[in-house]
Motif scaffolding. Sequence first.
Motif, PDB file in Angstrom:
ATOM      1  N   LYS A 194       0.821  -1.205   0.000  1.00 37.87           N
ATOM      2  CA  LYS A 194       0.000   0.000   0.000  1.00 37.87           C
ATOM      3  C   LYS A 194       0.858   1.259   0.000  1.00 37.87           C
ATOM      4  O   LYS A 194       2.048   1.250   0.321  1.00 37.87           O
ATOM      5  CB  LYS A 194      -0.935   0.013   1.205  1.00 37.87           C
ATOM      6  CG  LYS A 194      -0.211   0.095   2.542  1.00 37.87           C
ATOM      7  CD  LYS A 194      -1.210   0.145   3.693  1.00 37.87           C
ATOM      8  CE  LYS A 194      -0.478   0.239   5.036  1.00 37.87           C
ATOM      9  NZ  LYS A 194      -1.424   0.357   6.168  1.00 37.87           N
ATOM     10  N   LYS A 195       0.207   2.369  -0.364  1.00 35.69           N
ATOM     11  CA  LYS A 195       0.815   3.698  -0.297  1.00 35.69           C
ATOM     12  C   LYS A 195      -0.064   4.573   0.578  1.00 35.69           C
ATOM     13  O   LYS A 195      -1.286   4.531   0.477  1.00 35.69           O
ATOM     14  CB  LYS A 195       0.923   4.337  -1.679  1.00 35.69           C
ATOM     15  CG  LYS A 195       1.783   3.595  -2.669  1.00 35.69           C
ATOM     16  CD  LYS A 195       1.729   4.305  -4.026  1.00 35.69           C
ATOM     17  CE  LYS A 195       2.378   3.492  -5.114  1.00 35.69           C
ATOM     18  NZ  LYS A 195       2.168   4.108  -6.444  1.00 35.69           N
ATOM     19  N   GLU A 196       0.571   5.383   1.433  1.00 36.57           N
ATOM     20  CA  GLU A 196      -0.151   6.290   2.326  1.00 36.57           C
ATOM     21  C   GLU A 196       0.117   7.727   1.910  1.00 36.57           C
ATOM     22  O   GLU A 196       1.246   8.089   1.579  1.00 36.57           O
ATOM     23  CB  GLU A 196       0.299   6.086   3.773  1.00 36.57           C
ATOM     24  CG  GLU A 196       0.035   4.692   4.325  1.00 36.57           C
ATOM     25  CD  GLU A 196      -1.415   4.468   4.686  1.00 36.57           C
ATOM     26  OE1 GLU A 196      -2.205   5.431   4.604  1.00 36.57           O
ATOM     27  OE2 GLU A 196      -1.755   3.334   5.065  1.00 36.57           O
ATOM     28  N   ILE A 241      -0.105  12.832  12.398  1.00 37.96           N
ATOM     29  CA  ILE A 241       1.252  12.633  11.884  1.00 37.96           C
ATOM     30  C   ILE A 241       1.178  12.688  10.365  1.00 37.96           C
ATOM     31  O   ILE A 241       0.303  12.076   9.763  1.00 37.96           O
ATOM     32  CB  ILE A 241       1.824  11.276  12.349  1.00 37.96           C
ATOM     33  CG1 ILE A 241       1.988  11.271  13.870  1.00 37.96           C
ATOM     34  CG2 ILE A 241       3.157  10.973  11.670  1.00 37.96           C
ATOM     35  CD1 ILE A 241       2.463   9.962  14.439  1.00 37.96           C
ATOM     36  N   PRO A 242       2.071  13.437   9.709  1.00 40.64           N
ATOM     37  CA  PRO A 242       2.012  13.529   8.251  1.00 40.64           C
ATOM     38  C   PRO A 242       2.353  12.192   7.603  1.00 40.64           C
ATOM     39  O   PRO A 242       2.956  11.311   8.228  1.00 40.64           O
ATOM     40  CB  PRO A 242       3.066  14.599   7.923  1.00 40.64           C
ATOM     41  CG  PRO A 242       4.029  14.537   9.062  1.00 40.64           C
ATOM     42  CD  PRO A 242       3.200  14.202  10.269  1.00 40.64           C
ATOM     43  N   ALA A 292      -7.324  17.417   3.968  1.00 34.83           N
ATOM     44  CA  ALA A 292      -6.850  16.181   4.597  1.00 34.83           C
ATOM     45  C   ALA A 292      -5.403  15.866   4.223  1.00 34.83           C
ATOM     46  O   ALA A 292      -4.864  14.850   4.658  1.00 34.83           O
ATOM     47  CB  ALA A 292      -7.753  15.009   4.215  1.00 34.83           C
ATOM     48  N   PHE A 293      -4.811  16.746   3.418  1.00 31.42           N
ATOM     49  CA  PHE A 293      -3.458  16.490   2.925  1.00 31.42           C
ATOM     50  C   PHE A 293      -2.596  17.746   3.106  1.00 31.42           C
ATOM     51  O   PHE A 293      -1.946  18.222   2.180  1.00 31.42           O
ATOM     52  CB  PHE A 293      -3.511  16.065   1.450  1.00 31.42           C
ATOM     53  CG  PHE A 293      -4.463  14.921   1.198  1.00 31.42           C
ATOM     54  CD1 PHE A 293      -4.068  13.615   1.402  1.00 31.42           C
ATOM     55  CD2 PHE A 293      -5.773  15.167   0.799  1.00 31.42           C
ATOM     56  CE1 PHE A 293      -4.942  12.563   1.203  1.00 31.42           C
ATOM     57  CE2 PHE A 293      -6.656  14.124   0.596  1.00 31.42           C
ATOM     58  CZ  PHE A 293      -6.247  12.808   0.790  1.00 31.42           C
ATOM     59  N   SER A 294      -2.609  18.260   4.329  1.00 24.29           N
ATOM     60  CA  SER A 294      -1.976  19.556   4.592  1.00 24.29           C
ATOM     61  C   SER A 294      -0.470  19.547   4.334  1.00 24.29           C
ATOM     62  O   SER A 294       0.078  20.513   3.789  1.00 24.29           O
ATOM     63  CB  SER A 294      -2.266  19.993   6.030  1.00 24.29           C
ATOM     64  OG  SER A 294      -1.901  18.964   6.949  1.00 24.29           O
ATOM     65  N   GLN A 295       0.216  18.472   4.733  1.00 21.62           N
ATOM     66  CA  GLN A 295       1.661  18.425   4.506  1.00 21.62           C
ATOM     67  C   GLN A 295       1.971  18.313   3.019  1.00 21.62           C
ATOM     68  O   GLN A 295       2.936  18.921   2.536  1.00 21.62           O
ATOM     69  CB  GLN A 295       2.273  17.237   5.265  1.00 21.62           C
ATOM     70  CG  GLN A 295       3.785  17.139   5.161  1.00 21.62           C
ATOM     71  CD  GLN A 295       4.519  18.293   5.830  1.00 21.62           C
ATOM     72  OE1 GLN A 295       4.052  18.828   6.827  1.00 21.62           O
ATOM     73  NE2 GLN A 295       5.665  18.668   5.276  1.00 21.62           N
ATOM     74  N   LEU A 296       1.161  17.573   2.301  1.00 22.69           N
ATOM     75  CA  LEU A 296       1.349  17.485   0.846  1.00 22.69           C
ATOM     76  C   LEU A 296       1.154  18.849   0.202  1.00 22.69           C
ATOM     77  O   LEU A 296       1.868  19.220  -0.737  1.00 22.69           O
ATOM     78  CB  LEU A 296       0.373  16.475   0.243  1.00 22.69           C
ATOM     79  CG  LEU A 296       0.631  16.125  -1.231  1.00 22.69           C
ATOM     80  CD1 LEU A 296       1.835  15.209  -1.358  1.00 22.69           C
ATOM     81  CD2 LEU A 296      -0.594  15.476  -1.864  1.00 22.69           C
ATOM     82  N   MET A 297       0.179  19.635   0.724  1.00 22.07           N
ATOM     83  CA  MET A 297      -0.063  20.967   0.178  1.00 22.07           C
ATOM     84  C   MET A 297       1.134  21.887   0.390  1.00 22.07           C
ATOM     85  O   MET A 297       1.418  22.762  -0.433  1.00 22.07           O
ATOM     86  CB  MET A 297      -1.310  21.580   0.820  1.00 22.07           C
ATOM     87  CG  MET A 297      -2.626  20.905   0.445  1.00 22.07           C
ATOM     88  SD  MET A 297      -3.026  21.035  -1.318  1.00 22.07           S
ATOM     89  CE  MET A 297      -2.481  19.427  -1.901  1.00 22.07           C
ATOM     90  N   ILE A 298       1.858  21.689   1.492  1.00 20.86           N
ATOM     91  CA  ILE A 298       3.074  22.476   1.731  1.00 20.86           C
ATOM     92  C   ILE A 298       4.098  22.175   0.643  1.00 20.86           C
ATOM     93  O   ILE A 298       4.753  23.076   0.109  1.00 20.86           O
ATOM     94  CB  ILE A 298       3.645  22.168   3.137  1.00 20.86           C
ATOM     95  CG1 ILE A 298       2.712  22.707   4.216  1.00 20.86           C
ATOM     96  CG2 ILE A 298       5.046  22.756   3.290  1.00 20.86           C
ATOM     97  CD1 ILE A 298       3.097  22.301   5.635  1.00 20.86           C
TER      98      ILE A 298
END
Length: 415
Positions: free
Chosen positions: A264-266, A272-273, A316-322
């Motif tokens: 799987k991929k998260e 926790i990011p 739901a993907f705040s760290q990815l948005m950074i």
Amino acid sequence: IAYTEAFQVTKNRLYKKVVEETFDYVKRELTSPEGAFYCGEDADSEGEEGKFYLWREDEIRELIGGDADLFIKVFNVERDGNFLDEATHKRRGTNILYMRKTLSELSNELNMDEAKLQRYIEKCREKLFKYRDKRIKPSKDDKVLTDWNGLMIASLAIAGRVFNEEKYSKDAKRAADFIIEHMRDKDGRLLHRYRDGEAKIKANIDDYAFFVWGLIEIYESTFELKYLRYAIDINNALIKHFWDDKSGGFYFTPDDGEELIVRKKEVYDGAIPSGNSVAMLNLLRLSKMTNNIKLEEMALSIGRAFSGVVKKTPSAFSQLMIAVDFSIGPSYEVVVVGEPDKMDTLEMIKNLRDVFIPNKVVLFRPIDSKDITEIAPFTKYQHSIDGKATAYVCRNYTCKEPTTDVTVMLKLLQH
């Protein structure tokens, strides 16, 4: 990290105090003798939830003495208690000490000098702390996990440079050195868990991504090249064993890990990011630092791989948005050339760290050393002007005219 950056933006000392007190607790209660960080501390002691941290009003009056009324008011202590039993939801006569108002608001309300109030609170807290230290302490989960340590290392290193506090950078280095020395296998690959002198379990993406993040932050806080080299090497291992060549993104487990029906991929960023989100930003930063365009291309493919699910609920993907924001830009490469311990160099670096400009990487080239050029070849053409600390502010390796003026440097980073 959030409180450190909030202080960087606002200069509100309350945010800095939160960070300092959090680190004090971690240092005191959750740090191993070798400098690594334990997992956590139980909520229960003596079979009762929160007992170690709760207070009765009569206890406080006995410990503080005649001027306890002020402390009781400041920390909202009630005779019947403000803590509700988890099972019965009834008061049990015990209190959680907390403040509803800031120190400034309280000093105005009480018509009391703020500094005097601060001294009073610290004096009372010291009395309670010494008494509490005699209580039976909660049990500790004394495992050392690579991923959680990576997050703590990053937090300490960032605080070290923002607050100009060397002790935080030293604590970050000490934990990183422990992982490098004790939590890698014979091939140099990371292991997930350490306890009682034994490291085991193959590391997952979070271990790699979070630890690389911590190493990058240590480099930007200390400019010690060995940590940047470790970051590059460990990131390369992540790519080799976790990358999905077909669809992009990183699997959670390595290619030689436990055999699973599905790897799987998260990507969800919760408390926790996710490893993929952190790894995307790592790839972008390392690409900027080393002029390795392939790393940037891999980072962008992570964004594409998860774009469908991210579009539905971006929050739901705040760290990815950074990471996405960093990739869109503008983002900068900043190279400071100077004498490491000279006042003008230290002043230039300090001013660079005083302002919140997240979308940048910072490299340092000592005047008398070319070591950084082995990692970042583009720095070989960047030299000091007249022996002074000199800043090169670049976008995609196209640099503005170098400057020895801190004000000019900061203006270049605002365009």
